[in-house]
Design an enzyme around this catalytic site. Structure first.
Site, PDB file in Angstrom:
ATOM      1  CG  ASP A  91      -1.868  -1.110   1.297  1.00 42.72           C
ATOM      2  OD1 ASP A  91      -2.032  -1.775   0.263  1.00 42.72           O
ATOM      3  OD2 ASP A  91      -2.471  -1.329   2.361  1.00 42.72           O
ATOM      4  CG  ASP A 126     -12.319  -6.576  -1.945  1.00 41.75           C
ATOM      5  OD1 ASP A 126     -11.341  -7.123  -2.496  1.00 41.75           O
ATOM      6  OD2 ASP A 126     -12.304  -5.400  -1.528  1.00 41.75           O
TER       7      ASP A 126
END
Lengths: 206, 253
Positions: free
Chosen positions: B11, B131
């Site tokens: 990230d 997801d």
């Protein structure tokens, strides 16, 4: 100086940076004069076959590419750029290619994952200056749904297996093609680009 | 033979790697995504995923600079995801040098982004991230968006088939139940999705040890496996996972 042909599609930055990394001077250009003046030509490829041929023609690059090959200068096509070297492709219809190597471009057919995405083993079939310094086990990064089918299979100097033989590297006189992405194949790919760069400098004629 | 891919993911926020990457602190700047990307190429990673979790406009242009610098130095494929909602975002990221973009929430809200993106930039560069969370009452997995905060009522398997038919090049499948748990990927979900589509599936969420990679490649039929903290905190290394898989007969670079 190597000319990377910019025919309006895709990002050429990776190829350019890869050549610079191994110490070769490149110019990204769509000018027929600059392509003709270079020591060697790299034809990258992203997008569709028909569009690519259309853009090459529109930019007036077809003649300078053929001229450069006629003069014995090395020409390397990568991925779609390799496919463009062949006679014709069945991608979205029937399209005529540069016809520098006899053969056709066909879609993968079968019950397996298409496109082929990822690292596959490249087996060297014939020694060649382009493959100099490669080991027995080389892995290279492929992303493609179409494969070349050369009329004369002896032009295949290295190949991989994906539900059948996939021509990975082809060579016919001073015209070369790489189906995978050398600029994304870490040290193996960089070595091949370095080899090509040296072939351009040395003016390999065949 | 085509090999299975190991993909470290990190990230990036306002130009820095967010989660601590514990093992690099002495020799290198662990916070610099470009340094980390170069480190992972050397370590044998097959591909990289950079997730941009920046919210601001300035952070966005910093991210583009990172993508450019990564292209200058790293010669394996890399995907950029996070906050992509329009064709212009895709164009900008690819132009900066990324090989693929990963689209999640925006793909659900506007599926045309997949088909138009694939048509304009090529199927290979459009990765759709899904997801999924198991819904016990339905016995099925539901697609979540907005970083897992919002349910959609859609079945993961149906959505996977849809994105494949729209022209996605790959599916990045994250199990919301397993993510961060370190007790293995959702092998069942991965296998169901992998068998339902004819494009490659990247499994994500739950890697805690090298055996988990073996499970998801064999039983789960994943084409690639993504992991973050297990590599960043040096609980194992890319090399260790790869030599283990090789020994077990899995095709690995």
């Amino acid at each position: 100086m190597i000319a990377i042909v910019d025919y309006g599609v895709g990002n050429l930055r990776s190829v350019q940076k890869a050549f610079e990394k191994v110490g070769h001077e490149v110019i990204v250009t769509s000018s027929p004069q600059e392509v003709a003046a270079a020591d060697g030509v790299l034809l990258p490829g992203v997008g569709a076959f028909g569009d690519a041929m259309f853009h090459l023609k529109q930019l007036g690059l077809l003649d300078s590419l053929k001229q450069s090959v006629k003069q014995g200068k090395p020409l390397l096509g990568i991925c779609l750029g390799m496919q463009l070297l062949f006679s014709a492709s069945e991608e979205h219809g029937h399209h005529i290619g540069l016809n520098l190597i006899a053969g056709n471009v066909k879609r993968f057919k079968g019950k397996f994952k298409i496109p082929q995405v990822g690292w596959n083993e490249l087996v060297v079939k014939q020694p060649h200056p382009l493959l100099e310094g490669l080991n027995k086990n080389n892995y290279v990064y492929y992303v493609h749904s179409y494969v070349v089918d050369p009329a004369d299979r002896s032009v295949i100097i290295a190949s991989s297996d994906y539900y059948g033989e996939v021509p990975g590297v082809v060579a016919f006189k001073n015209v070369y093609g790489i189906q995978f992405h050398p600029e994304k194949s870490s040290s193996v790919g960089l070595r091949m680009l370095d080899n090509f760069g040296r072939m351009c400098k040395e003016g390999v004629r065949s | 033979m085509l090999t299975k891919r190991i993909i470290p993911c990190f990230d990036v926020k306002n130009g820095r790697v967010v989660k601590n990457v514990s093992f690099l602190t002495n020799e290198r700047d662990a916070g610099d995504p470009v340094e980390l990307a170069a480190y992972y190429e050397e370590a044998g990673a097959d591909e990289l995923v950079l997730l941009d979790i920046t919210a601001s406009v300035e952070g966005r242009s910093t991210m583009m600079d990172i993508v450019r610098r990564t292209t200058d130095q790293v010669f394996i494929p890399f995907t950029v995801g996070g906050g992509i909602s329009a064709m212009e975002d895709i164009r900008e990221i690819l132009k900066a040098g990324a090989d693929k973009v990963s689209i999640n929430t925006a793909a659900v809200k506007n599926p045309k982004l997949i088909s138009e993106g694939a048509k304009r930039f090529g199927q290979q560069c459009i990765v759709v991230a899904i997801d999924g969370r198991y819904d016990r009452s339905k016995g099925d997995w539901e697609v979540l968006i907005n970083g897992g905060r919002t349910g959609t009522g859609m079945s993961v398997i149906e959505w996977a088939k849809k994105v494949a038919s729209l022209g996605a090049g790959e599916i990045l499948l994250t199990s919301f139940d397993q993510d961060g748990q370190k007790d293995g990927y959702d092998v069942t979900l991965t296998r169901l999705v992998s068998e339902a589509v004819s494009i490659p599936v990247i499994a994500s969420g739950g890697a805690g040890k090298k055996e988990h990679f073996y499970e998801v490649f064999t039983e789960g039929k994943a084409d690639a496996a993504l992991a973050a903290s297990i590599f960043h905190f040096k609980e194992t290394s890319v090399g260790e996972v790869k030599s283990y898989l090789k020994k077990k007969g899995v095709a690995i670079r």
